[in-house]
Design an enzyme around this catalytic site. Sequence first.
Site, PDB file in Angstrom:
ATOM      1  CE1 TYR A  85      -3.776   2.731   0.679  1.00 49.45           C
ATOM      2  CE2 TYR A  85      -2.542   3.379   2.458  1.00 49.45           C
ATOM      3  CZ  TYR A  85      -3.478   3.424   1.422  1.00 49.45           C
ATOM      4  OH  TYR A  85      -4.285   4.538   1.593  1.00 49.45           O
ATOM      5  CE  LYS A 142       0.750   4.719   8.202  1.00 48.09           C
ATOM      6  NZ  LYS A 142       1.078   4.010   6.837  1.00 48.09           N
ATOM      7  CG  ASP A 176       5.748   3.496   0.960  1.00 41.34           C
ATOM      8  OD1 ASP A 176       6.000   4.240   1.949  1.00 41.34           O
ATOM      9  OD2 ASP A 176       4.362   3.600   0.519  1.00 41.34           O
TER      10      ASP A 176
HETATM   11  C1  LIG Z   1       0.269   4.464   5.642  1.00 44.26           C
HETATM   12  C2  LIG Z   1       1.150   4.172   4.523  1.00 44.26           C
HETATM   13  C3  LIG Z   1       1.053   5.305   3.346  1.00 44.26           C
HETATM   14  C4  LIG Z   1       0.046   6.519   3.295  1.00 44.26           C
HETATM   15  O1  LIG Z   1       0.351   7.370   4.255  1.00 44.26           O
HETATM   16  P1  LIG Z   1      -0.902   8.182   4.645  1.00 44.26           P
HETATM   17  O2  LIG Z   1      -0.340   9.167   5.702  1.00 44.26           O
HETATM   18  O3  LIG Z   1      -2.242   7.489   5.320  1.00 44.26           O
HETATM   19  O4  LIG Z   1      -1.497   9.142   3.461  1.00 44.26           O
HETATM   20  C5  LIG Z   1       1.999   4.816   2.597  1.00 44.26           C
HETATM   21  N1  LIG Z   1       2.702   3.973   2.403  1.00 44.26           N
HETATM   22  C6  LIG Z   1       2.984   3.211   3.454  1.00 44.26           C
HETATM   23  C7  LIG Z   1       3.979   1.959   3.354  1.00 44.26           C
HETATM   24  C8  LIG Z   1       1.948   3.409   4.565  1.00 44.26           C
HETATM   25  O5  LIG Z   1       2.166   2.368   5.436  1.00 44.26           O
END
Ligand SMILES: *Cc1c(COP(=O)(O)O)cnc(C)c1O
Length: 430
Positions: free
Chosen positions: A143, A266, A238
């Site tokens: 994701y 995060k 990511d």
């Molecule tokens: C949470 C997450 C996102 C998206 O971040 P948001 O602040 O919710 O837009 C993207 N990549 C990874 C790996 C994530 O865990």
Amino acid sequence: MSSSNAEAFERARRVIPGGVNSPVRAFKAVGGTPFFVAEAKGCELVDIEGKPYIDYVMSWGPLILGHAHPGVVAAVRAAAERGTSYGAPTEAESDLAELVCKLVPSVEKVRFCSSGTEATMSALRLARAFTKRAKLVKFAGCYHGHADAFLISAGSGALTMGTPDSPGITEGTTRDTLSLPFNAIDAVREAFRAHPREIAGVIVEPYPGNMGLVMPRPGYLAALRELTREYGALLIFDEVMTGFRVAPGGAQEREGLVPDLTTLGKIIGGGLPVGAFGGRAEIMDLLSPVGPVYQAGTLSGNPLAMAAGLSTLRALQEQGVYAALEETTARLVDGLGEVFRRHGIPHSTSRCGSMFGAFFAAADVIDLESAKTADTALYARYFHAMLERGVYFAPSQFEAGFVSLAHTSDAVNETLAAADDALAAIARGA
Ligand SMILES: *Cc1c(COP(=O)(O)O)cnc(C)c1O
């Protein structure tokens, strides 16, 4: 004000689609009514009915120090007293940027935005501009936020809701995104052979935490590094979830690998809305106002968010923090494994730093397909039995769990006792 969670949910559903502002919160995968939070402190959440829960969701990752950490609260309060937003630069942005550049091996320059979604979306634009190519390789079950290009076989809420390929995304976008199985390097090699000069970048969660926690096979990430280099595509890690979580410098530090671009979120915001993307200066300097790639944000580098991020990252610099997190997580996950075994439940657990996953699946989980063999009906019963006993795991098996520095060994013991009791009750058909 509502007097019960059910009433609050009813009220919310009248004015907010599904009653929530992010899908997984609605408990759709496990059924039932979500609780509404009144307050939180340390490792504990309290709902509006006054019921406390030991929290292993921790806002889905940001709260590595625990809820309402006194240092973070003080930093945010002090920043708020000086004004909440200026739309002009502050030195707090350079403070946080310097720390990020120091900690994350691949990052020479970094730009802040307000969410992980913005970070990955901007990194992709940058990769396309740098390589002058269009296609993106991503992996099923990973994701990367909810931008169009990534919502092809996406993980997290998209997976949980059964909409990994969302309507509303044009055919052109779908054509430019190649979604491949995770942990299968031959599939990546084939994609590069088929499109040797069309792939701008490969984006990967180095330790995917959005289909549950799935670890890469030894050598897999290094092979991605080699292939992208060979074909002139950018490797994008990511690390929105793994950044500052699995090590101070994220998964890239643990793996000894340097991606071309890294996305963060995060933890970097300490519970306030922050995202960031960074990499080599020659790539980052393509960004406006130095270069032609446009990217902006009214609240980017927001002083409250910078203060929360800075105080969080500074607290993580203390000696022994990561070892302590790993030890608590090991006790929890090994303990849960033992409880599952005792109750004869086929399972596959994983952990890395203070992230963990637990699948009710007989075989090892290595990708989305094997993750989907997990028993979601049993998970739903387990989730509710745990919730009843005051333990809040993610309301979907396809999400990682998080341990914070505020999780005490008493909290872990309480969790393990609750799991034992919950599974006994499920076996009795209670
Ligand atoms: C949470 C997450 C996102 C998206 O971040 P948001 O602040 O919710 O837009 C993207 N990549 C990874 C790996 C994530 O865990």
